[in-house]
Design a protein around this motif. Structure first.
Motif, PDB file in Angstrom:
ATOM      1  N   GLY A 696      50.256  63.328  24.104  1.00  0.00           N
ATOM      2  CA  GLY A 696      49.989  63.249  25.535  1.00  0.00           C
ATOM      3  C   GLY A 696      49.360  61.971  26.043  1.00  0.00           C
ATOM      4  O   GLY A 696      49.428  61.690  27.230  1.00  0.00           O
ATOM      5  N   LEU A 697      48.757  61.194  25.170  1.00  0.00           N
ATOM      6  CA  LEU A 697      48.021  60.026  25.631  1.00  0.00           C
ATOM      7  C   LEU A 697      48.947  58.990  26.268  1.00  0.00           C
ATOM      8  O   LEU A 697      50.043  58.726  25.774  1.00  0.00           O
ATOM      9  CB  LEU A 697      47.248  59.405  24.465  1.00  0.00           C
ATOM     10  N   THR A 698      48.460  58.409  27.368  1.00  0.00           N
ATOM     11  CA  THR A 698      49.257  57.463  28.144  1.00  0.00           C
ATOM     12  C   THR A 698      49.833  56.335  27.294  1.00  0.00           C
ATOM     13  O   THR A 698      50.972  55.919  27.481  1.00  0.00           O
ATOM     14  CB  THR A 698      48.390  56.853  29.267  1.00  0.00           C
ATOM     15  N   GLY A 699      49.034  55.862  26.354  1.00  0.00           N
ATOM     16  CA  GLY A 699      49.466  54.738  25.534  1.00  0.00           C
ATOM     17  C   GLY A 699      50.769  54.981  24.819  1.00  0.00           C
ATOM     18  O   GLY A 699      51.480  54.051  24.454  1.00  0.00           O
ATOM     19  N   LYS A 700      51.106  56.232  24.630  1.00  0.00           N
ATOM     20  CA  LYS A 700      52.338  56.540  23.899  1.00  0.00           C
ATOM     21  C   LYS A 700      53.486  56.915  24.826  1.00  0.00           C
ATOM     22  O   LYS A 700      54.611  57.056  24.388  1.00  0.00           O
ATOM     23  CB  LYS A 700      52.060  57.694  22.925  1.00  0.00           C
ATOM     24  N   LYS A 701      53.165  57.112  26.096  1.00  0.00           N
ATOM     25  CA  LYS A 701      54.216  57.574  27.003  1.00  0.00           C
ATOM     26  C   LYS A 701      55.264  56.492  27.251  1.00  0.00           C
ATOM     27  O   LYS A 701      54.958  55.296  27.233  1.00  0.00           O
ATOM     28  CB  LYS A 701      53.597  58.014  28.327  1.00  0.00           C
ATOM     29  N   SER A 702      56.453  56.944  27.532  1.00  0.00           N
ATOM     30  CA  SER A 702      57.576  56.003  27.566  1.00  0.00           C
ATOM     31  C   SER A 702      57.541  55.078  28.772  1.00  0.00           C
ATOM     32  O   SER A 702      58.151  54.027  28.749  1.00  0.00           O
ATOM     33  CB  SER A 702      58.882  56.784  27.545  1.00  0.00           C
ATOM     34  N   HIS A 703      56.824  55.465  29.828  1.00  0.00           N
ATOM     35  CA  HIS A 703      56.858  54.579  30.990  1.00  0.00           C
ATOM     36  C   HIS A 703      55.824  53.451  30.885  1.00  0.00           C
ATOM     37  O   HIS A 703      55.859  52.495  31.640  1.00  0.00           O
ATOM     38  CB  HIS A 703      56.624  55.393  32.271  1.00  0.00           C
ATOM     39  N   THR A 704      54.902  53.584  29.931  1.00  0.00           N
ATOM     40  CA  THR A 704      53.850  52.585  29.752  1.00  0.00           C
ATOM     41  C   THR A 704      54.436  51.234  29.334  1.00  0.00           C
ATOM     42  O   THR A 704      55.331  51.184  28.495  1.00  0.00           O
ATOM     43  CB  THR A 704      52.865  53.085  28.672  1.00  0.00           C
ATOM     44  N   PRO A 705      53.928  50.140  29.938  1.00  0.00           N
ATOM     45  CA  PRO A 705      54.461  48.813  29.584  1.00  0.00           C
ATOM     46  C   PRO A 705      54.329  48.535  28.092  1.00  0.00           C
ATOM     47  O   PRO A 705      53.374  48.983  27.459  1.00  0.00           O
ATOM     48  CB  PRO A 705      53.580  47.847  30.387  1.00  0.00           C
ATOM     49  N   ASP A 755      57.281  42.529  28.932  1.00  0.00           N
ATOM     50  CA  ASP A 755      56.142  43.188  28.317  1.00  0.00           C
ATOM     51  C   ASP A 755      55.326  43.975  29.326  1.00  0.00           C
ATOM     52  O   ASP A 755      54.716  44.988  29.011  1.00  0.00           O
ATOM     53  CB  ASP A 755      55.229  42.143  27.668  1.00  0.00           C
ATOM     54  N   LEU A 756      55.320  43.467  30.548  1.00  0.00           N
ATOM     55  CA  LEU A 756      54.466  44.065  31.580  1.00  0.00           C
ATOM     56  C   LEU A 756      55.166  45.168  32.365  1.00  0.00           C
ATOM     57  O   LEU A 756      54.549  45.841  33.186  1.00  0.00           O
ATOM     58  CB  LEU A 756      54.007  42.972  32.554  1.00  0.00           C
ATOM     59  N   ALA A 757      56.453  45.352  32.115  1.00  0.00           N
ATOM     60  CA  ALA A 757      57.228  46.259  32.972  1.00  0.00           C
ATOM     61  C   ALA A 757      56.946  47.726  32.680  1.00  0.00           C
ATOM     62  O   ALA A 757      56.880  48.152  31.528  1.00  0.00           O
ATOM     63  CB  ALA A 757      58.708  45.974  32.788  1.00  0.00           C
ATOM     64  N   PHE A 758      56.781  48.476  33.747  1.00  0.00           N
ATOM     65  CA  PHE A 758      56.777  49.929  33.652  1.00  0.00           C
ATOM     66  C   PHE A 758      58.236  50.376  33.720  1.00  0.00           C
ATOM     67  O   PHE A 758      59.030  49.745  34.423  1.00  0.00           O
ATOM     68  CB  PHE A 758      56.006  50.541  34.829  1.00  0.00           C
ATOM     69  N   ARG A 759      58.561  51.429  33.014  1.00  0.00           N
ATOM     70  CA  ARG A 759      59.946  51.905  33.031  1.00  0.00           C
ATOM     71  C   ARG A 759      59.963  53.344  33.517  1.00  0.00           C
ATOM     72  O   ARG A 759      59.338  54.207  32.920  1.00  0.00           O
ATOM     73  CB  ARG A 759      60.551  51.865  31.624  1.00  0.00           C
ATOM     74  N   MET A 760      60.675  53.569  34.592  1.00  0.00           N
ATOM     75  CA  MET A 760      60.736  54.939  35.086  1.00  0.00           C
ATOM     76  C   MET A 760      62.144  55.324  35.487  1.00  0.00           C
ATOM     77  O   MET A 760      62.903  54.511  35.987  1.00  0.00           O
ATOM     78  CB  MET A 760      59.824  55.092  36.287  1.00  0.00           C
ATOM     79  N   HIS A 776      58.476  53.249  41.659  1.00  0.00           N
ATOM     80  CA  HIS A 776      59.761  52.827  41.083  1.00  0.00           C
ATOM     81  C   HIS A 776      60.870  52.909  42.123  1.00  0.00           C
ATOM     82  O   HIS A 776      61.859  52.187  42.044  1.00  0.00           O
ATOM     83  CB  HIS A 776      60.092  53.620  39.830  1.00  0.00           C
ATOM     84  N   VAL A 777      60.678  53.783  43.117  1.00  0.00           N
ATOM     85  CA  VAL A 777      61.673  53.875  44.177  1.00  0.00           C
ATOM     86  C   VAL A 777      61.601  52.627  45.065  1.00  0.00           C
ATOM     87  O   VAL A 777      62.623  52.063  45.459  1.00  0.00           O
ATOM     88  CB  VAL A 777      61.446  55.150  45.009  1.00  0.00           C
ATOM     89  N   LYS A 778      60.374  52.191  45.315  1.00  0.00           N
ATOM     90  CA  LYS A 778      60.196  50.958  46.090  1.00  0.00           C
ATOM     91  C   LYS A 778      60.899  49.794  45.397  1.00  0.00           C
ATOM     92  O   LYS A 778      61.617  49.024  46.017  1.00  0.00           O
ATOM     93  CB  LYS A 778      58.704  50.635  46.229  1.00  0.00           C
ATOM     94  N   ALA A 779      60.656  49.684  44.112  1.00  0.00           N
ATOM     95  CA  ALA A 779      61.260  48.587  43.349  1.00  0.00           C
ATOM     96  C   ALA A 779      62.775  48.691  43.387  1.00  0.00           C
ATOM     97  O   ALA A 779      63.475  47.694  43.580  1.00  0.00           O
ATOM     98  CB  ALA A 779      60.754  48.615  41.915  1.00  0.00           C
ATOM     99  N   ALA A 780      63.276  49.908  43.234  1.00  0.00           N
ATOM    100  CA  ALA A 780      64.725  50.102  43.233  1.00  0.00           C
ATOM    101  C   ALA A 780      65.324  49.704  44.581  1.00  0.00           C
ATOM    102  O   ALA A 780      66.388  49.087  44.643  1.00  0.00           O
ATOM    103  CB  ALA A 780      65.048  51.549  42.913  1.00  0.00           C
ATOM    104  N   LYS A 781      64.615  50.043  45.650  1.00  0.00           N
ATOM    105  CA  LYS A 781      65.114  49.691  46.990  1.00  0.00           C
ATOM    106  C   LYS A 781      65.188  48.189  47.171  1.00  0.00           C
ATOM    107  O   LYS A 781      66.183  47.668  47.681  1.00  0.00           O
ATOM    108  CB  LYS A 781      64.215  50.308  48.052  1.00  0.00           C
ATOM    109  N   GLN A 782      64.123  47.510  46.724  1.00  0.00           N
ATOM    110  CA  GLN A 782      64.129  46.047  46.811  1.00  0.00           C
ATOM    111  C   GLN A 782      65.335  45.475  46.091  1.00  0.00           C
ATOM    112  O   GLN A 782      66.018  44.583  46.588  1.00  0.00           O
ATOM    113  CB  GLN A 782      62.872  45.460  46.179  1.00  0.00           C
ATOM    114  N   LEU A 783      65.574  46.043  44.931  1.00  0.00           N
ATOM    115  CA  LEU A 783      66.657  45.542  44.089  1.00  0.00           C
ATOM    116  C   LEU A 783      68.000  45.736  44.770  1.00  0.00           C
ATOM    117  O   LEU A 783      68.849  44.842  44.806  1.00  0.00           O
ATOM    118  CB  LEU A 783      66.619  46.284  42.750  1.00  0.00           C
TER     119      LEU A 783
END
Length: 857
Positions: A696-705, A755-760, A776-783
């Motif tokens: 459960g720890l954030t450090g292991k979650k897939s969206h973490t940079p 390295d710094l990217a969050f992935r969602m 992530h929706v904001k980023a997607a819209k910009q894109l």
DNA sequence: AACTGTGGCCACCTCC
DNA sequence: GGAGGTGGCCACAGTT
């Protein structure tokens, strides 16, 4: 790359489970039933049999026809629904007696038989539409209906005797049979009677199945993916790789394309074609040579493309194309097409079988996770590759596809066969349909075999109703599991006990099934299940309790143990492991389907009572532990974390559970130490060998940079060295250094954007975010606004946090100078805090700012 | 008019 | 399948 040939056939003693040694087990005239389909031209069901090389078609010779069941009598139907016997597809009526499990009565019903499946259902004026609410068993695909009625089991062997299909019996060695039967001597007669039929599924050898993998490349302007419905662009390359060693690449000659340099180590035969039509015809020839064809996304791309290209562009007649297109499916006329994309997409496979090792279902990701190999990276467009490069690239994909069914001793192929046997589904179906479909088919089969009426979903719901409990989270239908409030801190010597298959055990022990819960018998109404408002039948064994119980017991008491038995040969253990794997997938899903609204035997009270039984079990266990003076530090659903228990205490608890709860409690893990915070579903445990379990720890979650995941991993490595309490203090210094380094790197902008990217994952299409606009929706819209990249639901958005007004930018548009260092510092802090606060270390203390010590001293 | 704090809610990811 | 963590969005209220 692995050699596709099977190795070591010699020298090994044959055993009851050794598979693939086809010639010693399978004799002439033995056929493996791969699938059943419906031949519209002959209006007959047809069994597709595998004879070690090709597919042999076995047409029904019994005059079996599609039908539905009506609760009305023949007279009533004629009277009230004259359209039925006037229907052009109507054949005849037949009386049948069926057992309606819900009311527990034999009922006289009418079989309405039709000439073809579409007359039963699937058209606006089909008979089931005419009969409306008086129609039953009308949504069963005909080929499955045929399987049920004939008792056919896909994945087992058959012989043709006087034109009939007769199952070939494989004798299970007496000694083995006795051992297994003895295990279950205390079970009910029904259990014991059903056991042999189930054993047959697992002790029949699984043969090697010859198969061909293919992959096509299409000329694509601007690297856009061509539309397989239109098939406008030419097919420029196709590659084949088969288990019999066949390897070949076919290439279309095009102007301006160079031969290119020969690629070292790549010496697969390449055949060039001047005419695309001839290329297509050769493809079809090759496909026709194999019983099983594998693709990765062939349903929606490769085979669809080939079909449309051949038919629409080159006007090749439909009957000369070996492919048959459905809406979202491409089947082969002669053989079986397995689309591995669909198989690996199956959530049960992804989770239960491969424990979430791959996240996205692409050939690249799945291969990386399971084969430790990946697609070849390209630095130019496919259309610009030289012939040699193209062949190499394309062939590699076929090879990966084939390997996905070959790795680990043909694990996937064996799994498919076992799942066919359990679910009674054809190979095409079992690889494409989800777990609820497997269980539906399995239960339907058992209903038919036993003469039970298959109930309509609305009928079950109308009698059994919705769940009676209230869920904690809103929008959920019933109460789920208990998660015990963790005791924060670091604890040395923690033993984790867990119930083996808790929910399936509850289903079995409490006799849960749609017909047994709140059954119609008066005397059962006092048999209330603890913690619930439901009673359960005392007269009869529930069908799902029986089936799920059997499969679970076999897994837990036999196959799982055998898979770990060091006295067996590796091949044998491997085989046992695949079997327990297959069972795990099915058994684990059994509870979920009863709470899944689209499951045709949907019965929320069953799901509700299952979780209630689970809660009861864990609550009682905690109580018992307390009585034994063992502290329970934490627990989730089916597990308890015990603080420093003695061997005797553990044994006592296990014995008690087996006797009182009738559920097996096992030692699951032994931790050297565990760090618990006050957060549920979050912990870090270190094993005696230094291995670490992080949940459960954030450090292991897939969206973490990436940079933070790596940092977290370094933190874990440092912590795993802690062996005793005194080790914690010195480790602080190391962690301090780690964090400081990282913060400096961050400030100096030494981390890359990647390295710094969050992935969602964008779970919906962009327009559908109405209430809020997550980052992530904001980023997607910009894109989407600033480039011509089309963004769809399911896309993974890479974004970084910036000091711009939106606070984020998609990685494609961002620069390092945009980065909001503060936000990243916060991210490091919160990630580290989750672990450090359990250890009694504060992040601020580490970074050296405003430490309490500083002010004190 | 610009900030800050709060609570409800949403979205995502994970645990079992 | 439900439970539950985190982070962010958003409206609103109360400062600054």
């Amino acid at each position: 790359m692995n050699s596709p040939k099977k190795t070591n056939k010699d020298g090994k003693k044959t055993s009851e489970l050794t598979n693939k040694q086809n010639e010693s087990i399978i004799s002439e005239g033995d056929y493996l039933l791969l699938s059943v389909s419906y031949d519209g031209r002959n209006s007959k069901a047809v069994a597709n049999l595998y004879d070690q090389k090709n597919i042999r078609k076995h047409y029904d010779n019994s005059g079996h026809l599609p039908y539905l069941i009506s609760n009305l009598t023949t007279d009533e139907i004629q009277d009230r629904y004259p359209k039925v016997y006037k229907h052009e597809g109507f054949e005849k009526f037949e009386k049948v007696r069926l057992e309606n499990l819900i009311v527990d009565k034999q009922i006289e019903m009418t079989k309405v038989i039709a000439k073809d499946p579409l007359s039963i259902g699937g058209k606006v004026n089909s008979i089931r539409e005419v009969l409306r609410n008086n129609s039953w068993e009308d949504r069963i695909r005909y080929h499955n209906c045929y399987i049920f009625d004939k008792g056919l089991i896909p994945g087992l062997f058959y012989n043709e005797v006087n034109g009939n299909l007769v199952k070939k019996e494989f004798q299970i060695p007496e000694e083995l049979k006795k051992q297994i039967t003895n295990l279950f001597s205390a079970e009910s007669d029904e259990f014991k009677n059903t056991l042999p039929k189930i054993l047959e599924l697992f002790f029949t050898p699984i043969p090697h199945i010859e198969r061909l993998a293919l992959d096509i490349e299409v000329e694509a302007p601007e690297n856009r993916i061509p539309d397989p419905n239109e098939a406008q662009q030419p097919v420029i390359c196709i590659s084949f790789a088969a288990t019999d060693g066949f390897k070949k690449v076919l290439i279309l000659e095009r102007e301006g394309i160079e031969e290119g340099e020969k690629i070292e180590g790549f010496n697969v035969e390449i055949q060039k074609f001047k005419e695309e039509k001839e290329l297509l015809e050769e493809i079809f020839n090759i496909i026709n040579n194999y019983a099983v064809t594998l693709t990765f996304n062939g349903d929606n791309f490769d085979l669809k493309y080939l079909y449309n290209r051949a038919n629409k562009i080159f006007k090749i007649r439909k009957d000369e194309i070996p492919i048959f297109l459905g809406r979202e499916i491409a089947l082969l006329k002669k053989g079986i097409h397995v689309d591995l994309y669909k198989f690996f997409h199956n959530r049960a496979i992804q989770l239960s079988a491969f424990s979430n090792k791959y996240r996205r279902v692409s050939l690249d990701e799945v291969s990386k996770a399971l084969l430790n190999s990946q697609k070849i990276e390209l630095d130019k467009f496919i259309s610009d590759l030289s012939y040699n490069e193209l062949a190499y690239y394309c062939f590699h994909d076929s090879e990966l596809t084939l390997d996905l069914t070959q790795f680990n001793n043909n694990l996937v192929m064996d799994l498919i066969i076992l799942l066919m046997r359990i679910s009674k589904l054809s190979m095409e179906d079992v690889t494409r349909q989800g777990i609820s479909s497997w269980l539906k088919n399995l239960f339907y089969f058992e209903h038919r075999q036993r003469g039970y009426l298959i109930p309509n979903p609305e009928y079950i719901l109308s009698i059994k109703g919705e769940a009676k409990s209230r869920a904690i989270s809103k929008g959920k239908k019933y109460l789920g599991a208990i998660v015990i409030e963790p005791t924060p801190g670091v604890f040395f010597n923690v033993v984790v006990l867990d119930f083996a298959s808790l929910y399936p055990s509850v289903i079995q022990r409490n006799n849960l099934s749609y017909e047994t819960i709140n059954c119609p018998h008066k005397e059962c109404k006092t048999n209330i299940l603890p913690n619930t408002k439901y009673w359960v039948c005392t007269r009869k064994t529930g069908l799902s309790a029986l089936i799920i119980g059997l499969l679970k017991e076999l897994r837990v008491k036999w196959f799982k143990l055998k898979a770990k038995d060091k006295s067996l040969s590796p091949e044998e253990r491997n085989m046992y492991d695949v079997i327990q794997f297959a069972l795990k997938v099915i058994v684990n899903a059994a509870y979920g389907v009863f709470g899944f609204a689209n499951f045709p035997l949907y019965c929320p009270p069953v799901a509700d009572a299952t979780t209630a039984g689970g809660r009861f079990a864990i609550e009682q266990t905690i109580k018992k532990a307390k009585e034994l003076n063992v502290e329970v530090l934490y627990g989730d659903t089916d597990s308890v974390f015990l603080y420093n228990p003695t061997k005797e205490q553990i044994d006592e608890l296990i014995k008690w559970s087996s006797k009182e709860l009738e559920i097996e409690l096992d030692v699951e893990k032994n931790f050297r130490w565990v760090a618990l915070s006050d957060r549920k579903k979050n912990y870090l445990g270190v094993y005696p060998n230094g291995a670490v379990d992080i949940k459960g720890l954030t450090g292991k979650k897939s969206h973490t940079p990436m940079f933070l995941q790596k940092l977290f991993f370094d933190l874990i490595t440092i912590l795993s060295e802690v062996e005793k309490k005194e080790d914690i203090e010195p480790v602080k210094e190391k962690i301090k250094k780690l964090v400081k380094n990282s913060l400096t790197k961050l400030k100096k902008k030494l981390y890359s954007l990647e390295d710094l990217a969050f992935r969602m994952v964008l779970t919906r299409s962009l327009e559908k975010y109405k209430k809020t606009t997550p980052q992530h929706v904001k980023a997607a819209k910009q894109l989407q606004d600033s480039t011509d990249i089309k963004i769809q639901a399911g896309d993974v958005i890479f974004f970084v946090k910036t000091r711009t007004s939106d606070g984020v930018k998609p990685i494609q548009l961002a620069r390092l100078t945009d980065i909001d260092t503060k936000k990243y510092k916060q991210a490091i802090e919160s990630t580290f805090d989750q672990v450090l606060d359990a250890l009694g270390i504060s992040f601020e203390e580490l970074t050296g700012i405003r430490t309490l010590d500083f002010f004190m001293k």
